[in-house]
Design a protein around this motif. Structure first.
Motif, PDB file in Angstrom:
ATOM      1  N   GLU A 189      30.793  13.748  54.628  1.00 27.87           N
ATOM      2  CA  GLU A 189      31.229  14.571  53.496  1.00 27.87           C
ATOM      3  C   GLU A 189      31.785  13.684  52.389  1.00 27.87           C
ATOM      4  O   GLU A 189      31.515  13.912  51.199  1.00 27.87           O
ATOM      5  CB  GLU A 189      32.290  15.570  53.960  1.00 27.87           C
ATOM      6  N   GLY A 190      32.560  12.685  52.773  1.00 25.03           N
ATOM      7  CA  GLY A 190      33.126  11.774  51.785  1.00 25.03           C
ATOM      8  C   GLY A 190      32.049  11.042  51.004  1.00 25.03           C
ATOM      9  O   GLY A 190      32.116  10.942  49.768  1.00 25.03           O
ATOM     10  N   ILE A 191      31.061  10.530  51.702  1.00 24.90           N
ATOM     11  CA  ILE A 191      29.962   9.831  51.035  1.00 24.90           C
ATOM     12  C   ILE A 191      29.193  10.779  50.121  1.00 24.90           C
ATOM     13  O   ILE A 191      28.853  10.443  48.982  1.00 24.90           O
ATOM     14  CB  ILE A 191      29.031   9.191  52.081  1.00 24.90           C
ATOM     15  N   LYS A 192      28.950  11.995  50.609  1.00 23.52           N
ATOM     16  CA  LYS A 192      28.219  12.990  49.822  1.00 23.52           C
ATOM     17  C   LYS A 192      28.966  13.341  48.540  1.00 23.52           C
ATOM     18  O   LYS A 192      28.350  13.599  47.494  1.00 23.52           O
ATOM     19  CB  LYS A 192      27.996  14.245  50.662  1.00 23.52           C
ATOM     20  N   GLU A 193      30.294  13.336  48.617  1.00 25.29           N
ATOM     21  CA  GLU A 193      31.100  13.693  47.451  1.00 25.29           C
ATOM     22  C   GLU A 193      31.383  12.506  46.530  1.00 25.29           C
ATOM     23  O   GLU A 193      32.174  12.620  45.591  1.00 25.29           O
ATOM     24  CB  GLU A 193      32.413  14.339  47.908  1.00 25.29           C
ATOM     25  N   GLY A 194      30.759  11.368  46.816  1.00 23.09           N
ATOM     26  CA  GLY A 194      30.868  10.243  45.891  1.00 23.09           C
ATOM     27  C   GLY A 194      31.794   9.125  46.308  1.00 23.09           C
ATOM     28  O   GLY A 194      32.077   8.220  45.501  1.00 23.09           O
ATOM     29  N   CYS A 195      32.260   9.150  47.547  1.00 25.89           N
ATOM     30  CA  CYS A 195      33.089   8.054  48.046  1.00 25.89           C
ATOM     31  C   CYS A 195      32.299   6.750  47.946  1.00 25.89           C
ATOM     32  O   CYS A 195      31.164   6.667  48.394  1.00 25.89           O
ATOM     33  CB  CYS A 195      33.480   8.331  49.500  1.00 25.89           C
ATOM     34  N   LYS A 196      32.897   5.720  47.351  1.00 24.03           N
ATOM     35  CA  LYS A 196      32.216   4.427  47.280  1.00 24.03           C
ATOM     36  C   LYS A 196      32.053   3.862  48.687  1.00 24.03           C
ATOM     37  O   LYS A 196      32.865   4.123  49.573  1.00 24.03           O
ATOM     38  CB  LYS A 196      33.008   3.465  46.396  1.00 24.03           C
ATOM     39  N   THR A 197      31.016   3.095  48.893  1.00 21.96           N
ATOM     40  CA  THR A 197      30.684   2.681  50.257  1.00 21.96           C
ATOM     41  C   THR A 197      30.838   1.185  50.526  1.00 21.96           C
ATOM     42  O   THR A 197      30.650   0.740  51.649  1.00 21.96           O
ATOM     43  CB  THR A 197      29.238   3.084  50.600  1.00 21.96           C
ATOM     44  N   ASP A 198      31.186   0.402  49.523  1.00 21.97           N
ATOM     45  CA  ASP A 198      31.281  -1.045  49.730  1.00 21.97           C
ATOM     46  C   ASP A 198      32.560  -1.424  50.475  1.00 21.97           C
ATOM     47  O   ASP A 198      32.521  -1.994  51.557  1.00 21.97           O
ATOM     48  CB  ASP A 198      31.206  -1.779  48.396  1.00 21.97           C
ATOM     49  N   ALA A 199      33.708  -1.105  49.907  1.00 19.63           N
ATOM     50  CA  ALA A 199      34.994  -1.442  50.535  1.00 19.63           C
ATOM     51  C   ALA A 199      35.394  -0.371  51.546  1.00 19.63           C
ATOM     52  O   ALA A 199      35.292   0.816  51.258  1.00 19.63           O
ATOM     53  CB  ALA A 199      36.080  -1.574  49.473  1.00 19.63           C
ATOM     54  N   PRO A 200      35.847  -0.758  52.745  1.00 18.10           N
ATOM     55  CA  PRO A 200      36.198   0.237  53.763  1.00 18.10           C
ATOM     56  C   PRO A 200      37.331   1.168  53.350  1.00 18.10           C
ATOM     57  O   PRO A 200      37.392   2.315  53.789  1.00 18.10           O
ATOM     58  CB  PRO A 200      36.584  -0.614  54.979  1.00 18.10           C
ATOM     59  N   GLY A 201      38.223   0.700  52.476  1.00 20.90           N
ATOM     60  CA  GLY A 201      39.334   1.532  52.040  1.00 20.90           C
ATOM     61  C   GLY A 201      38.932   2.671  51.128  1.00 20.90           C
ATOM     62  O   GLY A 201      39.725   3.592  50.878  1.00 20.90           O
ATOM     63  N   SER A 202      37.716   2.647  50.628  1.00 22.93           N
ATOM     64  CA  SER A 202      37.264   3.706  49.716  1.00 22.93           C
ATOM     65  C   SER A 202      37.257   5.072  50.397  1.00 22.93           C
ATOM     66  O   SER A 202      37.545   6.090  49.765  1.00 22.93           O
ATOM     67  CB  SER A 202      35.869   3.378  49.180  1.00 22.93           C
ATOM     68  N   PHE A 203      36.927   5.093  51.668  1.00 22.88           N
ATOM     69  CA  PHE A 203      36.941   6.363  52.405  1.00 22.88           C
ATOM     70  C   PHE A 203      38.368   6.884  52.539  1.00 22.88           C
ATOM     71  O   PHE A 203      38.617   8.099  52.440  1.00 22.88           O
ATOM     72  CB  PHE A 203      36.296   6.195  53.777  1.00 22.88           C
ATOM     73  N   ILE A 204      39.324   5.984  52.739  1.00 25.06           N
ATOM     74  CA  ILE A 204      40.725   6.387  52.804  1.00 25.06           C
ATOM     75  C   ILE A 204      41.164   6.998  51.481  1.00 25.06           C
ATOM     76  O   ILE A 204      41.864   8.017  51.438  1.00 25.06           O
ATOM     77  CB  ILE A 204      41.631   5.192  53.161  1.00 25.06           C
ATOM     78  N   SER A 205      40.740   6.386  50.368  1.00 21.45           N
ATOM     79  CA  SER A 205      41.095   6.904  49.046  1.00 21.45           C
ATOM     80  C   SER A 205      40.637   8.351  48.888  1.00 21.45           C
ATOM     81  O   SER A 205      41.323   9.175  48.263  1.00 21.45           O
ATOM     82  CB  SER A 205      40.448   6.041  47.955  1.00 21.45           C
ATOM     83  N   TRP A 206      39.484   8.660  49.452  1.00 18.60           N
ATOM     84  CA  TRP A 206      38.966  10.030  49.415  1.00 18.60           C
ATOM     85  C   TRP A 206      39.699  10.908  50.431  1.00 18.60           C
ATOM     86  O   TRP A 206      40.063  12.057  50.130  1.00 18.60           O
ATOM     87  CB  TRP A 206      37.468  10.002  49.711  1.00 18.60           C
ATOM     88  N   LEU A 207      39.942  10.375  51.622  1.00 18.62           N
ATOM     89  CA  LEU A 207      40.492  11.160  52.726  1.00 18.62           C
ATOM     90  C   LEU A 207      41.912  11.655  52.469  1.00 18.62           C
ATOM     91  O   LEU A 207      42.281  12.741  52.929  1.00 18.62           O
ATOM     92  CB  LEU A 207      40.450  10.337  54.013  1.00 18.62           C
ATOM     93  N   ILE A 208      42.717  10.885  51.747  1.00 16.54           N
ATOM     94  CA  ILE A 208      44.123  11.283  51.562  1.00 16.54           C
ATOM     95  C   ILE A 208      44.257  12.593  50.784  1.00 16.54           C
ATOM     96  O   ILE A 208      45.328  13.219  50.808  1.00 16.54           O
ATOM     97  CB  ILE A 208      44.947  10.175  50.859  1.00 16.54           C
ATOM     98  N   ASN A 209      43.191  13.010  50.126  1.00 17.40           N
ATOM     99  CA  ASN A 209      43.212  14.299  49.431  1.00 17.40           C
ATOM    100  C   ASN A 209      42.826  15.455  50.344  1.00 17.40           C
ATOM    101  O   ASN A 209      42.891  16.620  49.945  1.00 17.40           O
ATOM    102  CB  ASN A 209      42.269  14.257  48.235  1.00 17.40           C
ATOM    103  N   LYS A 210      42.439  15.115  51.582  1.00 19.15           N
ATOM    104  CA  LYS A 210      42.021  16.126  52.555  1.00 19.15           C
ATOM    105  C   LYS A 210      42.963  16.204  53.756  1.00 19.15           C
ATOM    106  O   LYS A 210      43.221  17.286  54.287  1.00 19.15           O
ATOM    107  CB  LYS A 210      40.608  15.805  53.065  1.00 19.15           C
ATOM    108  N   ARG A 211      43.439  15.060  54.205  1.00 15.66           N
ATOM    109  CA  ARG A 211      44.225  14.964  55.431  1.00 15.66           C
ATOM    110  C   ARG A 211      45.422  14.032  55.237  1.00 15.66           C
ATOM    111  O   ARG A 211      45.438  13.214  54.315  1.00 15.66           O
ATOM    112  CB  ARG A 211      43.360  14.427  56.582  1.00 15.66           C
ATOM    113  N   SER A 212      46.389  14.122  56.135  1.00 15.06           N
ATOM    114  CA  SER A 212      47.540  13.221  56.100  1.00 15.06           C
ATOM    115  C   SER A 212      47.136  11.845  56.638  1.00 15.06           C
ATOM    116  O   SER A 212      46.434  11.743  57.648  1.00 15.06           O
ATOM    117  CB  SER A 212      48.682  13.767  56.964  1.00 15.06           C
ATOM    118  N   VAL A 213      47.585  10.826  55.936  1.00 11.86           N
ATOM    119  CA  VAL A 213      47.350   9.437  56.334  1.00 11.86           C
ATOM    120  C   VAL A 213      48.676   8.691  56.233  1.00 11.86           C
ATOM    121  O   VAL A 213      49.393   8.834  55.240  1.00 11.86           O
ATOM    122  CB  VAL A 213      46.297   8.759  55.430  1.00 11.86           C
ATOM    123  N   HIS A 214      49.011   7.917  57.251  1.00 14.06           N
ATOM    124  CA  HIS A 214      50.256   7.146  57.245  1.00 14.06           C
ATOM    125  C   HIS A 214      49.976   5.649  57.239  1.00 14.06           C
ATOM    126  O   HIS A 214      48.887   5.210  57.620  1.00 14.06           O
ATOM    127  CB  HIS A 214      51.122   7.522  58.453  1.00 14.06           C
TER     128      HIS A 214
END
Length: 244
Positions: A189-214
């Protein structure tokens, strides 16, 4: 828990040393870089380890695989730096290929640490959320080359940017991630919504708007093997895991 090791890079900054040899299999001290990481988490509840490499280095990792137990090496099909999939796509590839339905710890295979990852795993299990690491970095030029987060009083991540021109804090994020079973399922879903795929942290940048991350405070130092000069220095300085 499944461990995914990202080892599909080409380490072009370290040519000619890594022109025909993968950086994670270089030796530091008495072990290969990747073995320092895997030996550390060997008894931390990891059921299997999936190493994602590229087509160029696949055979070398296959040879190394014979020295380990419960390790699977995958070829992501890329052949050079120009057609590499990127870290987020490699994580997705590993999950699809091995049908992973588990909590996942993701490690960059070209770093060594002077502290054990076990504390990070315990932190994530206590929080029961996806977790990342953080360390203080006061050099703005280095902050502009990494992920940068802001957190609240409970260590919850409220903002993350990859390689920001104007960093909002001095909390830098190294490439180590713990994803819960439910959160890692959102990667497509993150990739489909435009999450960048080069740096691994890009998915986290997207995920924090959906779920809690510590964010876990690193108790020690990370050694990033990024240049031949740096590698030679690390070989003389690194003393293994001294912080348990």
């Amino acid at each position: 828990m499944t461990c995914i090791v990202l080892a599909a890079g080409y380490a072009t900054r370290m040519y000619p040393l890594t022109l025909n040899f993968p950086k994670p299999l270089l030796e530091v001290g008495c072990k290969k870089i990747i073995d320092w990481l895997l030996d550390d988490i060997n008894d931390s509840g990891v059921n299997q380890t999936v190493v994602v490499t590229n087509h160029k280095f696949y055979e070398q990792f296959e040879t190394w695989e014979k020295t380990r137990e419960n390790v699977i090496v995958l070829d992501d099909g890329s052949t050079d730096n120009d057609n590499r999939l990127g870290a987020v796509k490699d994580i997705e590839f590993a999950i699809d290929k091995e049908k992973i339905d588990d909590d996942v710890i993701v490690l960059a295979g070209d770093n060594v640490l002077d502290f054990s990852l076990k504390g990070f795993i315990e932190f994530a299990k206590a929080k029961k959320t996806t977790c990342i690491m953080r360390h203080e970095q006061n050099d703005i030029s280095k902050l502009r080359k990494t992920g940068v987060i802001t957190i609240d009083e409970n260590e919850k991540v409220i903002d993350m940017e990859e390689k920001p021109e104007m960093p909002k804090s001095n909390w830098a994020v190294p490439p180590f991630y713990y994803y819960t079973k439910d959160d890692i399922k959102l990667i497509k879903e993150g990739i489909k919504e435009g999450c960048k795929t080069d740096a691994p942290g890009s998915f986290i940048s997207w995920l924090i708007n959906k779920r809690s991350v510590h964010a876990y405070l690193m108790p020690g130092k990370r050694y990033d093997v990024g240049s031949i000069e740096g590698y030679e220095k690390i070989k003389t300085e690194y003393k293994g895991i001294t912080i348990k």
